[in-house]
Design a protein around this motif. Structure first.
Motif, PDB file in Angstrom:
ATOM      1  N   MET B   1       0.836  -1.188   0.000  1.00 30.58           N
ATOM      2  CA  MET B   1       0.000   0.000   0.000  1.00 30.58           C
ATOM      3  C   MET B   1       0.876   1.244   0.000  1.00 30.58           C
ATOM      4  O   MET B   1       1.811   1.346   0.767  1.00 30.58           O
ATOM      5  CB  MET B   1      -0.871  -0.033   1.257  1.00 30.58           C
ATOM      6  CG  MET B   1      -1.727   1.172   1.380  1.00 30.58           C
ATOM      7  SD  MET B   1      -2.702   1.228   2.886  1.00 30.58           S
ATOM      8  CE  MET B   1      -2.626  -0.412   3.571  1.00 30.58           C
ATOM      9  N   GLU B   5      -2.355   6.262  -0.295  1.00 29.46           N
ATOM     10  CA  GLU B   5      -3.533   5.462  -0.005  1.00 29.46           C
ATOM     11  C   GLU B   5      -3.744   5.335   1.507  1.00 29.46           C
ATOM     12  O   GLU B   5      -4.852   5.428   2.003  1.00 29.46           O
ATOM     13  CB  GLU B   5      -3.368   4.071  -0.631  1.00 29.46           C
ATOM     14  CG  GLU B   5      -4.653   3.257  -0.608  1.00 29.46           C
ATOM     15  CD  GLU B   5      -4.427   1.832  -1.068  1.00 29.46           C
ATOM     16  OE1 GLU B   5      -3.367   1.561  -1.668  1.00 29.46           O
ATOM     17  OE2 GLU B   5      -5.301   0.996  -0.806  1.00 29.46           O
ATOM     18  N   ASN B   6      -2.629   5.151   2.200  1.00 27.35           N
ATOM     19  CA  ASN B   6      -2.716   5.024   3.653  1.00 27.35           C
ATOM     20  C   ASN B   6      -3.224   6.323   4.285  1.00 27.35           C
ATOM     21  O   ASN B   6      -4.062   6.299   5.189  1.00 27.35           O
ATOM     22  CB  ASN B   6      -1.353   4.641   4.235  1.00 27.35           C
ATOM     23  CG  ASN B   6      -1.495   4.202   5.682  1.00 27.35           C
ATOM     24  OD1 ASN B   6      -2.348   3.381   5.981  1.00 27.35           O
ATOM     25  ND2 ASN B   6      -0.688   4.770   6.547  1.00 27.35           N
ATOM     26  N   LEU B   9      -6.866   6.502   3.916  1.00 26.96           N
ATOM     27  CA  LEU B   9      -7.537   5.578   4.839  1.00 26.96           C
ATOM     28  C   LEU B   9      -7.581   6.132   6.256  1.00 26.96           C
ATOM     29  O   LEU B   9      -8.574   5.977   6.963  1.00 26.96           O
ATOM     30  CB  LEU B   9      -6.823   4.232   4.840  1.00 26.96           C
ATOM     31  CG  LEU B   9      -7.325   3.217   3.827  1.00 26.96           C
ATOM     32  CD1 LEU B   9      -6.460   1.967   3.896  1.00 26.96           C
ATOM     33  CD2 LEU B   9      -8.780   2.859   4.085  1.00 26.96           C
ATOM     34  N   VAL B  10      -6.489   6.778   6.650  1.00 28.59           N
ATOM     35  CA  VAL B  10      -6.453   7.387   7.989  1.00 28.59           C
ATOM     36  C   VAL B  10      -7.584   8.409   8.105  1.00 28.59           C
ATOM     37  O   VAL B  10      -8.325   8.436   9.089  1.00 28.59           O
ATOM     38  CB  VAL B  10      -5.072   8.044   8.253  1.00 28.59           C
ATOM     39  CG1 VAL B  10      -5.110   8.894   9.516  1.00 28.59           C
ATOM     40  CG2 VAL B  10      -4.000   6.972   8.368  1.00 28.59           C
ATOM     41  N   ALA B  13     -11.053   6.659   8.129  1.00 28.90           N
ATOM     42  CA  ALA B  13     -11.356   6.018   9.410  1.00 28.90           C
ATOM     43  C   ALA B  13     -11.702   7.065  10.465  1.00 28.90           C
ATOM     44  O   ALA B  13     -12.579   6.847  11.315  1.00 28.90           O
ATOM     45  CB  ALA B  13     -10.176   5.162   9.861  1.00 28.90           C
ATOM     46  N   ALA B  14     -11.035   8.222  10.389  1.00 30.87           N
ATOM     47  CA  ALA B  14     -11.324   9.288  11.355  1.00 30.87           C
ATOM     48  C   ALA B  14     -12.743   9.822  11.137  1.00 30.87           C
ATOM     49  O   ALA B  14     -13.501  10.033  12.091  1.00 30.87           O
ATOM     50  CB  ALA B  14     -10.303  10.415  11.210  1.00 30.87           C
ATOM     51  N   HIS B  16     -15.203   8.206   9.832  1.00 32.86           N
ATOM     52  CA  HIS B  16     -16.144   7.157  10.233  1.00 32.86           C
ATOM     53  C   HIS B  16     -16.299   7.118  11.754  1.00 32.86           C
ATOM     54  O   HIS B  16     -17.407   7.014  12.271  1.00 32.86           O
ATOM     55  CB  HIS B  16     -15.682   5.804   9.718  1.00 32.86           C
ATOM     56  CG  HIS B  16     -16.559   4.675  10.156  1.00 32.86           C
ATOM     57  ND1 HIS B  16     -17.848   4.521   9.694  1.00 32.86           N
ATOM     58  CD2 HIS B  16     -16.357   3.670  11.046  1.00 32.86           C
ATOM     59  CE1 HIS B  16     -18.387   3.478  10.278  1.00 32.86           C
ATOM     60  NE2 HIS B  16     -17.520   2.935  11.103  1.00 32.86           N
ATOM     61  N   LEU B  33     -15.473  14.220   0.799  1.00 31.77           N
ATOM     62  CA  LEU B  33     -15.885  13.211  -0.181  1.00 31.77           C
ATOM     63  C   LEU B  33     -15.816  13.769  -1.609  1.00 31.77           C
ATOM     64  O   LEU B  33     -15.402  13.087  -2.543  1.00 31.77           O
ATOM     65  CB  LEU B  33     -17.312  12.739   0.105  1.00 31.77           C
ATOM     66  CG  LEU B  33     -17.517  11.833   1.316  1.00 31.77           C
ATOM     67  CD1 LEU B  33     -19.003  11.711   1.648  1.00 31.77           C
ATOM     68  CD2 LEU B  33     -16.922  10.446   1.069  1.00 31.77           C
ATOM     69  N   ARG B  40     -14.216   8.428  -1.306  1.00 30.09           N
ATOM     70  CA  ARG B  40     -15.474   7.688  -1.160  1.00 30.09           C
ATOM     71  C   ARG B  40     -15.208   6.180  -1.049  1.00 30.09           C
ATOM     72  O   ARG B  40     -15.756   5.491  -0.194  1.00 30.09           O
ATOM     73  CB  ARG B  40     -16.376   7.981  -2.365  1.00 30.09           C
ATOM     74  CG  ARG B  40     -17.644   7.208  -2.425  1.00 30.09           C
ATOM     75  CD  ARG B  40     -18.608   7.829  -3.420  1.00 30.09           C
ATOM     76  NE  ARG B  40     -18.011   8.042  -4.742  1.00 30.09           N
ATOM     77  CZ  ARG B  40     -17.866   7.086  -5.648  1.00 30.09           C
ATOM     78  NH1 ARG B  40     -18.259   5.862  -5.384  1.00 30.09           N
ATOM     79  NH2 ARG B  40     -17.333   7.358  -6.821  1.00 30.09           N
ATOM     80  N   TYR B  43     -13.735   5.381   2.298  1.00 29.75           N
ATOM     81  CA  TYR B  43     -14.741   5.459   3.358  1.00 29.75           C
ATOM     82  C   TYR B  43     -15.667   4.235   3.295  1.00 29.75           C
ATOM     83  O   TYR B  43     -16.011   3.644   4.323  1.00 29.75           O
ATOM     84  CB  TYR B  43     -15.560   6.744   3.240  1.00 29.75           C
ATOM     85  CG  TYR B  43     -16.524   6.896   4.396  1.00 29.75           C
ATOM     86  CD1 TYR B  43     -16.108   7.452   5.595  1.00 29.75           C
ATOM     87  CD2 TYR B  43     -17.832   6.424   4.311  1.00 29.75           C
ATOM     88  CE1 TYR B  43     -16.959   7.554   6.674  1.00 29.75           C
ATOM     89  CE2 TYR B  43     -18.698   6.515   5.377  1.00 29.75           C
ATOM     90  CZ  TYR B  43     -18.258   7.085   6.560  1.00 29.75           C
ATOM     91  OH  TYR B  43     -19.103   7.168   7.635  1.00 29.75           O
ATOM     92  N   ASP B  44     -16.055   3.861   2.080  1.00 29.96           N
ATOM     93  CA  ASP B  44     -16.908   2.667   1.913  1.00 29.96           C
ATOM     94  C   ASP B  44     -16.258   1.448   2.559  1.00 29.96           C
ATOM     95  O   ASP B  44     -16.919   0.672   3.245  1.00 29.96           O
ATOM     96  CB  ASP B  44     -17.117   2.372   0.421  1.00 29.96           C
ATOM     97  CG  ASP B  44     -18.443   2.926  -0.080  1.00 29.96           C
ATOM     98  OD1 ASP B  44     -19.331   3.149   0.761  1.00 29.96           O
ATOM     99  OD2 ASP B  44     -18.575   3.119  -1.297  1.00 29.96           O
ATOM    100  N   GLU B  45     -14.956   1.289   2.317  1.00 27.43           N
ATOM    101  CA  GLU B  45     -14.273   0.105   2.842  1.00 27.43           C
ATOM    102  C   GLU B  45     -14.239   0.103   4.368  1.00 27.43           C
ATOM    103  O   GLU B  45     -14.439  -0.928   4.992  1.00 27.43           O
ATOM    104  CB  GLU B  45     -12.863   0.009   2.255  1.00 27.43           C
ATOM    105  CG  GLU B  45     -12.904  -0.282   0.759  1.00 27.43           C
ATOM    106  CD  GLU B  45     -11.540  -0.530   0.151  1.00 27.43           C
ATOM    107  OE1 GLU B  45     -11.490  -0.843  -1.048  1.00 27.43           O
ATOM    108  OE2 GLU B  45     -10.524  -0.414   0.867  1.00 27.43           O
ATOM    109  N   ALA B  47     -16.377   1.703   6.342  1.00 28.07           N
ATOM    110  CA  ALA B  47     -17.755   1.529   6.839  1.00 28.07           C
ATOM    111  C   ALA B  47     -18.216   0.081   6.656  1.00 28.07           C
ATOM    112  O   ALA B  47     -18.908  -0.478   7.516  1.00 28.07           O
ATOM    113  CB  ALA B  47     -18.698   2.490   6.123  1.00 28.07           C
TER     114      ALA B  47
END
Lengths: 209, 330
Positions: B1, B5-6, B9-10, B13-14, B16, B33, B40, B43-45, B47
């Motif tokens: 990764m 990308e990381n 994701l951070v 996740a925040a 979410h 978004l 998006r 975030y989908d992943e 969630a």
């Protein structure tokens, strides 16, 4: 969309909905990435909001956004589950162990229940291991909040840290779990969504006028 | 990764983790978004990860508890009222050191499968069981349950949000959208509750009647959940997986609490089940009578009198049986 208007009797959430309609639509568009789908979801949200009992709701706007966010998630989850079923079916066919000789249209359901059950158990096992491997703070916050069902404020009390500290732990935990699932190809089906749609065998949104 | 990308994701996740807050910045989230379509997807992943975690919540909780069994039993600090929750950065670290020890034990033990449930955080389910008289059960949030005679109610979950009912009960539940209360009763699950409603379970099916507000009723045998609002009654037959929704007078719901039972076109088998629960009279009948419909009101102070009224209205003969009574065609 010719959405129904909230009548004079519609108080509470339905009234709030009218107030925030534009920003909810914008959010749904950004969240699901498809303007037509966003319109559909907005209508669904209206139906849900107007169906709520008219009890007092402390923060109507946040509540509506959460509902909207959940609608998109439910849809994504349903889509992903369908993908997993398709994939499980393809794998089963590939092994030639089950349903051999049966035409596709003769199969009552593309995914035999036993396969789904096995997949579910694998999923649970994978999550269990991923949780055990989490950093201690993230692991405890996740367990209290998502497994034991404590609110984030309560988790903060129990762990003796701030609420935003709990949020950070939860975020770390979610990221780790997401990575564990991704490593096992759990999202692969979802990622190939567009291709599936193009083949015409992907899940379809039901068409509403 | 890759790092990019990381980083996304951070952030995902925040967002979410913050989405449950009342002061969640939904405008900021929308803007985030819109800024990049990859936001998006990320975030989908996250969630979806949370959603699948929720689906496996119960087995995971049990597995985690089993893994903890040999660990020292540190009790969590007593909860203070929610209002006292500290949203600032610095909060007293009262139980943190205790936790570190406990976490060490938990991780070391996580590979050992021990089937012992230490009940560290989850209070043991409380079981209420009634015999000849009804009993009121008060929940900590001010909700109440009136448990019918010869019935059993199990209340589980720290927020008292999981219940199981065998028998009859009148529920008066405070509406709280943040608390996903669910009641299982004879093959159905009742959820989305904020209301007053009555539930009766028995061999012949489950009845749910809503006197105020609304509930959602789901069952494996049903194609989808059914929403019931005030004045609606659902009769679920687990044997053939059918559900019948009818209208009832809202005032008549839960009437057993004042010694009356009212019916509109109710199969006799269910009326008999009620009489045995509420009036203490056992009554049997030939199979062909079980589906016979009864409409009317029975007073349950005197079980035998209620049964006589019932047999007269329906034009049936009433015999004394070894253990009670038997209805038959004249």
């Amino acid at each position: 969309m010719d959405a129904p208007q909230a009548g004079p009797a519609a108080g509470g959430l339905a009234g709030r909905f009218e107030l925030h309609r534009a920003e909810l639509l914008r959010f749904l568009g950004a969240r699901c990435g498809n303007p037509a789908e966003a319109e559909d979801l907005l209508q669904e949200l209206w139906i849900k909001a107007s169906g709520q009992p008219g009890g007092p709701i402390a923060n109507g706007r946040a509540y509506l956004f959460r509902m909207a966010n959940n609608l998109v998630l439910d849809q994504a989850r349903a889509r992903q589950r369908a993908m997993q079923r398709d994939r499980a079916w393809l794998e089963t066919e590939g092994h030639g162990t089950e349903g051999e000789g049966a035409a596709v249209e003769d199969r009552p359901d593309p995914a035999p229940r036993a396969d789904e059950e096995i997949a579910r158990r694998q999923e649970a096992r994978l999550l269990e291991q991923a949780i055990a491997a989490l950093p201690p703070g993230a692991q405890r916050a996740l367990r209290l909040h998502r497994l034991e069902g404590y609110g984030q404020a309560e988790v903060a009390q129990i762990m003796g840290i701030s609420r935003s500290g709990v949020e950070k732990h939860i975020a770390v935990a979610m990221r780790h779990l997401r990575n564990s699932l991704a490593d096992c190809g759990w999202f692969a089906a979802a990622a190939s969504e567009d291709g599936a749609g193009a083949r015409g065998d992907g899940p379809r949104r039901d068409e509403r006028s | 990764m890759n790092g990019d990308e990381n980083a996304i994701l951070v952030e995902a996740a925040a967002w979410h983790a913050a989405s449950g807050r009342d002061d969640m910045d939904w405008d900021g989230f929308t803007a985030w978004l819109e800024a990049n379509p990859r936001h998006r997807t990320a975030y989908d992943e996250v969630a979806l990860t949370d959603a699948v975690l929720e689906e496996h919540r119960e087995p995971l909780r049990l597995a985690a508890e089993a893994a903890d069994a040999p660990a020292p039993r540190d009790e969590p600090a007593p909860l203070r009222p929610i209002e006292a929750a500290n949203d600032g950065e610095a909060a007293p670290a009262t139980v943190f050191s205790g936790w570190k020890r406990w976490a060490g034990g938990a991780i070391a033990a996580s590979l050992v499968a021990v089937l012992a449930v230490p009940q560290l955080f989850q209070p043991a389910p409380v079981v209420y069981e009634t015999h000849d008289t009804a009993q009121a059960v008060a929940l900590t949030d001010g909700s109440t349950v009136m448990l019918a005679p010869h019935s059993r109610l199990t209340v589980a979950g720290r927020a008292q949000d999981r219940m199981a009912l065998a028998g009859g009960a009148w529920f008066d539940i405070r509406h709280d959208p943040a608390r996903p209360l669910a009641i299982t009763a004879g093959g159905v699950e009742i959820s989305d509750i904020g209301t007053k409603f009555d539930v009766q379970t028995g061999d012949a099916g489950v009845r749910v009647k809503v006197a105020d507000g609304e509930v959602k009723v789901s069952a494996d045998a049903l194609a989808g959940p059914i929403r019931l609002s005030r004045g609606r009654s659902l009769l679920f037959d687990g044997a053939d997986g059918t559900a019948l929704v009818t209208s009832v007078t809202a005032d008549s719901i839960g009437e057993w609490r004042s010694g009356r039972l009212s019916y509109v076109s109710m199969p006799l088998a269910l009326v008999a089940a009620d009489l045995s629960r509420y009036a203490g009279v056992k009554v049997t009948m030939a199979d062909e009578l079980r589906g016979r419909q009864f409409s009317g009101t029975l007073v349950i102070g005197d079980g035998e009198a209620a049964l006589r009224d019932l047999s007269q209205v329906l034009g049936l003969a009433l015999d004394r049986d070894s253990g009670g009574y038997r209805l038959r065609q004249r």
